[in-house]
Design an enzyme around this catalytic site. Structure first.
Site, mmCIF file in Angstrom:
data_model
loop_
_atom_site.group_PDB
_atom_site.id
_atom_site.type_symbol
_atom_site.label_atom_id
_atom_site.label_comp_id
_atom_site.label_asym_id
_atom_site.label_seq_id
_atom_site.Cartn_x
_atom_site.Cartn_y
_atom_site.Cartn_z
ATOM 1 N N TYR A 289 14.721 97.327 -56.472
ATOM 2 C CA TYR A 289 14.289 96.361 -57.484
ATOM 3 C C TYR A 289 13.339 97.024 -58.474
ATOM 4 O O TYR A 289 12.322 97.594 -58.104
ATOM 5 C CB TYR A 289 13.602 95.188 -56.802
ATOM 6 C CG TYR A 289 13.403 93.985 -57.688
ATOM 7 C CD1 TYR A 289 14.382 93.000 -57.776
ATOM 8 C CD2 TYR A 289 12.247 93.820 -58.423
ATOM 9 C CE1 TYR A 289 14.199 91.879 -58.569
ATOM 10 C CE2 TYR A 289 12.056 92.712 -59.221
ATOM 11 C CZ TYR A 289 13.035 91.740 -59.288
ATOM 12 O OH TYR A 289 12.854 90.635 -60.086
ATOM 13 N N TYR A 339 18.635 92.574 -66.575
ATOM 14 C CA TYR A 339 17.674 91.972 -65.660
ATOM 15 C C TYR A 339 18.118 90.540 -65.386
ATOM 16 O O TYR A 339 17.918 89.638 -66.202
ATOM 17 C CB TYR A 339 16.256 91.997 -66.234
ATOM 18 C CG TYR A 339 15.250 91.452 -65.238
ATOM 19 C CD1 TYR A 339 15.016 92.107 -64.040
ATOM 20 C CD2 TYR A 339 14.564 90.272 -65.480
ATOM 21 C CE1 TYR A 339 14.117 91.621 -63.105
ATOM 22 C CE2 TYR A 339 13.652 89.775 -64.564
ATOM 23 C CZ TYR A 339 13.440 90.444 -63.376
ATOM 24 O OH TYR A 339 12.548 89.944 -62.454
#
Length: 384
Positions: A289, A339
């Site tokens: 992440y 994203y």
């Protein structure tokens, strides 16, 4: 959310996604439907067979809307995981647990967001701040970037991590996006000069240390091991899964922990590896992440790829590139592909283990996928 009962008992058999862009005309529900239908088509499974759903917070499309629009059958399991980007991997974990326990047979997890053209979650000021934010926002930590910048500065101060180390992360993600036609940053190279001269977002984080703002949606389909063998595409097995919420946690800033730099990933990692048949040394590719570059070296430490304080140095000498010690974010990640709160990392892990990545790691058979660090988090170990 982990145990030997989950080990390889389920598999991801379908993945789907929409286009990614700063602005897409369709609303979030329509994007969600498109991604889910694409994932089901990829798996060769009819919508009417779906009986389980899992999503995570800040998702505007609820189960009822999705079920009616796509045409699901009766649902016998559905749930939503909290804490923003920390919930991405947990959606798959919850479906795996439900299917392993006999609560469902075909599960769909998804994420649809209009972060590029929609409002910022932290921008509202009309309501009283939640208690954690009362300890941050009045003192100038208004955005996630501000909170992570504070942790990044402490990390640099304590362990000698430099902006060059953060650049290594940004560059690896951009290089992979340059190979990925679906990425927002496809064919848009990044140089060290561009990085070092970029405007600050929240010092020491510059423009290229922060994730994209993207509209888009993704989904995946999870079924039991036996069913997976009959699906249209090569199954990718959920080998181990974990969530992590450490004692006395304070979201993003970790104020109350003895060491703010040992975040929820450390808690998740202990459980993840406890129930796995392999170790960090055996991981072929990782999807970590990357809402901010600084989260990657912190996660490298938390998940056991290097020692405490060594995450920055780990990135040196092309370690994160294809052919390096640990190729990461092979689709471009949140920094350079899109994203969408981390869900593209799940789908990219599946592509790598199918052997269909746009920047394929040769012979990849094991993959770590992580959700948001510094918030209650989750992680998956996938294997082919």
């Amino acid at each position: 959310m982990t145990g030997t009962g989950l080990k390889d008992a389920t598999a991801i058999v379908g993945i789907g996604q929409t286009a990614f862009a700063r602005h897409l005309a369709e609303d979030e529900r329509t994007l969600a439907c498109r991604a889910v239908l694409a994932a089901l088509d990829d798996a060769g499974i009819a919508p009417g067979e779906v009986d389980a759903l899992a999503s995570y917070t800040m998702e505007q499309t609820d189960e009822v809307e999705l079920a009616k629009a796509v045409g699901f059958g009766d649902l016998t399991f559905f749930g939503k995981v909290g804490f923003g980007g920390g919930g991405s991997c947990a959606t798959v974990a919850h479906l795996a647990a439900a299917i392993s326990a006999g609560q469902a047979t075909v599960g769909v997890a998804w994420r649809s967001r209009k972060r590029g053209s929609g409002p910022r979650p932290w921008a509202g000021t009309a309501v009283q701040l939640p208690t954690p934010s009362q300890w941050t926002r009045p003192f100038g930590l208004l955005r996630p970037a501000d909170e992570i910048a504070m942790l990044a500065r402490r990390y640099m101060h304590e362990y000698g991590t430099t902006r060059d180390h953060l650049f290594n992360v940004a560059l690896a993600c951009r290089n992979r996006a340059n190979q990925n036609p679906a990425a927002v940053m496809y064919e848009r190279p990044l140089t060290r000069e561009m990085y070092m001269s970029a405007r600050w977002i929240s010092e020491p984080l510059c423009l290229f240390d922060t994730c994209l703002e993207t509209d888009g949606a993704l989904a995946c389909v999870v079924v039991g091991r036996e069913r997976a063998r009959d699906c249209a595409k090569k199954p990718v097995y959920v080998h181990s899964a974990a969530q992590g919420l450490p004692a006395q946690h304070h979201g993003m800033v970790n104020y109350w922990n003895d060491d703010p730099l040992t975040g929820p990933g450390w808690t998740a990692a202990r459980h993840l590896w406890k129930h796995a048949d392999f170790t960090p040394d055996d991981v072929d590719v990782a999807q970590i992440y990357d809402a901010f570059t600084a989260l990657v070296p912190l996660s490298l430490e938390g998940y056991g790829f290097c020692g405490r304080g060594e995450g920055g140095a780990f990135t040196e000498r092309g370690a994160l590139e294809i052919g390096g010690r640990l190729p990461v974010n092979t689709g471009g990640g949140g920094l350079s592909e899109a994203y969408v709160h981390g869900f593209n990392l799940v789908n990219e892990g599946v592509k790598q283990l199918r052997g269909t990545g746009t920047a394929q790691v040769p012979g990849a058979a094991t993959c770590l996928v992580t959700a948001g660090e510094c918030v209650p988090t989750s992680a998956l170990l996938l294997r082919s």
